[in-house]
Write an enzyme that holds these catalytic residues in place. Structure first.
Site, mmCIF file in Angstrom:
data_model
loop_
_atom_site.group_PDB
_atom_site.id
_atom_site.type_symbol
_atom_site.label_atom_id
_atom_site.label_comp_id
_atom_site.label_asym_id
_atom_site.label_seq_id
_atom_site.Cartn_x
_atom_site.Cartn_y
_atom_site.Cartn_z
ATOM 1 N N GLY A 208 -20.694 3.214 26.484
ATOM 2 C CA GLY A 208 -21.614 3.853 25.542
ATOM 3 C C GLY A 208 -21.100 3.774 24.129
ATOM 4 N N ASN A 209 -21.697 4.533 23.234
ATOM 5 C CA ASN A 209 -21.213 4.588 21.855
ATOM 6 C C ASN A 209 -21.386 6.001 21.310
ATOM 7 O OD1 ASN A 209 -23.902 4.782 20.466
ATOM 8 N ND2 ASN A 209 -24.186 2.833 21.538
#
Ligand SMILES: Cc1cc2nc3c(=O)[nH]c(=O)nc-3n(C[C@H](O)[C@H](O)[C@H](O)COP(=O)(O)O)c2cc1C
Length: 400
Positions: A208-209
């Site tokens: 993810g980020n």
């Protein structure tokens, strides 16, 4: 400076009790509020509540305190009139200029921005009579917030629910901040993507980020306050739905692409604020990947995700559709931004510098908006909504 004067009109819907929270938000943030309920609204919440919470007298008819000419004065002195909930009946009266009680008179005398937050059963909302009335009010410059989808009175669910009072308050705050201006996005459909995609490795893990979705949500909220129909494609944001916005929830880049392309088919503008993963794991393990004694883990092989911004820029769903991208850069910010703008083929690129503690999750942002026409619009450090409004200013100019 005088406190902004808000008229809170309350009409006779079951959601009238939620207007108490809206009222509190106004008073607690320093606004002076005059509540003008309809006679029907008082069946749901009594005058004593409105009067005690607002600190002002409450009347439904034009015949109280006639020496003060309230049917004219209240509207004339308002900085904002918001009707929440707005019944089907109230929308009809407002659209046709009826003036048979204090609230409808106030709506005719007000020259300030007017916001309606309708709430009713889905059938009433979808009826062509109501839809025509909403279109008339919007054409005249009122902001009519789309109702939310969810539980209605009794066991029914569907579109027609009053949005969260906190989110109605946000729309009002934006409308007040901009003063009496045309809702310059009315009649426009805009698509905003927000949040960060998650690319699953196995049922419990993902790549993810750090994107929180706050900038995209600010874009959606400000567009709604400027009268647009807004579709917000939200990836893992975990934020409350902005009032009047259709929210489509997605998880991965592939899902985000599908939702954005679908919504963009009739959109005037698409703003890609989501942080979309460039790569995803080549293999998805259907069972949780286990630790094996004495063995190193297998390397994670990545494949490219589709480049959604480049795709919608190259293949516009409508002539004149404006496409805006975001570039989060950690170094050589402007040079990388210019190169990305050229590569993607979008009309505007919002370039900001990011880092672990910078921009992501914060309430504020600072950016430069690069235009395909060579323009550069610096946006100083400030709330994400200020950047959002600058983006919409530039979009509106291009749509015109
Ligand atoms: C229990 C109850 C709930 C109601 N809820 C709504 C509603 O959510 N939305 C609506 O448009 N009308 C609703 N109505 C109908 C309105 O109260 C009715 O149309 C009334 O004339 C509206 O008057 P006003 O627009 O002057 O407030 C409801 C009526 C009852 C009895």
């Amino acid at each position: 400076m005088d406190k902004p004067k808000v008229v809170l009109g309350v009409s006779g819907g079951i959601a009238a009790y939620k207007a108490c929270e809206l009222l509190r938000r106004f008073t607690e943030s320093g606004h002076g509020v005059r509540v003008v309920p309809t006679a029907s609204a008082l069946h749901f919440v009594g005058a004593a509540t409105w009067s005690a919470l607002s600190g002002n007298p409450v009347a439904t008819e034009v015949w109280d305190d006639v020496h003060q000419v309230p049917h004219v004065r209240i509207g004339q002195h308002a900085d904002l009139v918001v009707v929440a909930p707005a019944t089907a009946d109230m929308l009809a009266k407002a659209a046709h200029g009826l003036a048979d009680d204090l609230l409808t008179n106030t709506l005719l005398t007000a020259r300030c921005p007017v916001v309606f937050a309708p709430a009713m059963h889905t059938e009433m909302w979808e009826h062509p009579a109501t839809q025509d009335n909403v279109a008339t009010l919007r054409r005249r410059g009122a902001v009519v917030i789309e109702p939310a989808v969810g539980r209605l009175t009794g066991v029914d669910t569907g579109k027609g629910r009053l949005p969260d009072p906190a989110e109605i308050f946000e729309v009002c705050r934006r409308v007040l901040a901009r003063g009496v201006t045309e809702p310059d996005l009315r009649g426009r459909h805009v698509v905003v993507s927000a949040g960060g995609t998650r690319e699953p490795l196995d049922p419990v893990r993902f790549l993810g980020n750090r994107s929180s979705g706050k900038q995209g949500y600010a874009l959606a909220r400000t567009a709604a306050a400027r009268g647009a129909r807004v579709t917000l494609v939200s990836a893992n944001a975990g934020l409350p739905d902005p009032a009047g916005v259709d929210v489509v929830r997605v998880g991965t880049a592939v899902q985000l692409r599908e939702a954005v392309l679908k919504a963009a088919a009739d959109a005037d503008a698409v703003v890609m604020a989501a942080a979309v993963a460039d790569f995803r794991p080549a293999v998805y393990a259907t069972g949780k990947i286990k630790k094996r004694d004495g063995q190193d883990p297998d390397p994670i092989v990545l494949v490219r995700n589709p480049d959604i911004l480049a795709e919608i820029s190259a293949d516009r769903a409508r002539p004149g559709q404006v496409v805006v991208g975001f570039a989060a850069e950690t170094d050589d910010v402007l040079a990388n931004g210019r190169a990305k703008l050229a590569r993607k083929g979008c009309d505007l690129l919002v370039v900001n510098e990011v880092g672990e503690a910078r921009t992501f999750g914060s309430e504020e942002n600072e950016a430069v908006v690069l235009g395909a026409d060579g323009s550069e619009t610096p946006v100083p450090h400030g709330p994400k909504e200020a950047l959002a409004d600058t983006v919409w200013d530039l979009v509106v100019r291009r749509l015109a």
